[in-house]
Design an enzyme around this catalytic site. Structure first.
Site, short mmCIF file in Angstrom:
data_model
loop_
_atom_site.label_atom_id
_atom_site.label_comp_id
_atom_site.label_asym_id
_atom_site.label_seq_id
_atom_site.Cartn_x
_atom_site.Cartn_y
_atom_site.Cartn_z
N ARG A 220 64.01 35.27 5.31
CA ARG A 220 63.15 34.99 6.12
C ARG A 220 62.35 36.54 6.74
NH1 ARG A 220 62.62 30.99 3.73
NH2 ARG A 220 62.57 28.92 4.57
N HIS A 268 56.89 35.66 -1.37
CA HIS A 268 57.82 34.48 -1.16
C HIS A 268 57.98 33.71 -2.15
CE1 HIS A 268 59.52 31.87 2.48
NE2 HIS A 268 59.78 31.58 1.32
#
Ligand code: NDP
Ligand code: OXD
Length: 305
Positions: A220, A268
């Site tokens: 993250r 991502h």
């Protein structure tokens, strides 16, 4: 049994797939005002969705990371279940091995030389000089550790509880983080984002890596203190970084990471949620829960993962 699907985009294929897998259930894409459901399949739902679901037995997250769910107020009676691999660990292994080997073998340099029409050899480097440390030895971290070990790099791992994984020097707990970092040159982050791990990739921890340190962040964006990275790269303390996740996503056009020559970026996607595998896993778990059986991947809200 009623199942509601609340996704930011394209819920229809999930609704159809779940309906096929569980023909006895009523599966609906969520809309305000719908009757309450028994199970929900979600990604980053709004609080208003949770508030409209007073009798949910379980909430299935269509990802491994539940940090977005941990920001919501979810009744204690609702089990939160994360994806348990579902085809993600092999993707993470590919991603990390690619980034690691590209850096170690200097394929980025060869690409630049080739584009300039130059036939230039680089000196071979020693694997022993590139110990790979993996933060997080869970479902994804363990698979990555084993994949990296296959290429005969020294592998270290760090987790909360102690692990025994063949070919991996394992460290556990905050007290051993320092020892783990000083033994690491290529740092791979596969931790969940929690209060305990936010900002764990910072000036202090990244400076503790061996000279020529390299960062691969695939967990993250909130793990990395973004302002700390560029000074470490510019001073030569770190040799480079491969980043898949960012504090703000999509990464804003003006963000300095885009143009930095030592940073490689992907959007991502280091491990995508695979719909077929995920639906099969979720449908299997709904069936098991409805029979009163235990399932894997239940989140502990106290730990936050
Ligand atoms: P797991 O929950 O299976 O593993 C988490 C690991 O982190 C465990 O080994 C755990 O230790 C360790 N850990 C957690 N907190 C701490 C802490 N405070 N100190 C030390 N170790 C800690 O998760 P997954 O492997 O399935 O996924 C990891 C993360 O990867 C997800 O949370 C998500 O954020 C990210 N992800 C990113 C994707 C992408 O496309 N970029 C795709 C999928 C996931 P212990 O084993 O002792 O509990
Ligand atoms: C996940 C993700 O957590 O895709 O699964 O980021």
């Amino acid at each position: 049994m009623r199942i509601t699907v609340c996704l930011p985009e394209k819920p229809e294929p999930w609704v159809q797939g779940l309906q096929q897998a569980l023909p006895e259930a009523e599966v609906l894409a969520w809309e305000p005002g719908q009757p309450a459901a028994d199970y929900a399949v979600v990604w980053a739902p709004p609080q208003s969705f949770i508030d409209a679901q007073p009798r949910l037995q379980a909430l299935f997250n269509i990802g491994a990371g539940v940090d977005a769910l941990m920001q919501l107020s979810i009744p204690a009676s609702t089990r939160i279940v994360r994806l348990d691999d579902a085809g993600m660990s092999v993707q993470m292994a590919e991603y990390v091995c690619h980034a690691l080997i590209r850096h170690f073998r200097e394929f980025d340099v060869y690409e630049a030389e080739a584009r300039a029409g130059r036939w230039v050899y680089r000196k071979p480097r020693e694997r022993a000089d590139f110990p790979v440390g993996i933060l997080g030895l869970g479902v994804l971290g363990e698979r990555v550790a084993k994949a990296v070990a296959q290429f005969e790099f020294p592998v270290l791992g760090w987790s909360r509880s102690r692990k025994e994984i063949e070919g991996v020097r394992a460290y556990a707990g905050e007290a051993r983080l320092g020892d783990f970092l000083v033994g690491t040159r290529v740092l791979v982050n596969l931790l969940p984002l929690t209060d305990a791990t936010r900002g764990i990739l910072n000036k202090t921890t990244l400076s503790a890596l061996q000279p020529g340190g390299y960062l691969i962040n695939i967990a993250r964006g909130g793990h990395l203190v973004e302002d700390d990275l560029i000074p470490l790269l510019d001073s030569g303390k770190l040799a480079g970084a491969t980043l898949d996740v960012f504090e703000t996503e999509p990464l804003p056009a003006a963000h300095p990471f885009w143009q930095h020559p030592k940073i490689s970026i992907t959007p991502h996607g280091s491990a995508r949620t695979l719909r077929r595998e995920s639906i099969a896993q979720i449908a299997g778990k709904i069936t098991a829960l409805a029979r009163g059986e235990a399932v894997a991947g239940v989140v502990d809200p106290e730990r936050g993962y």
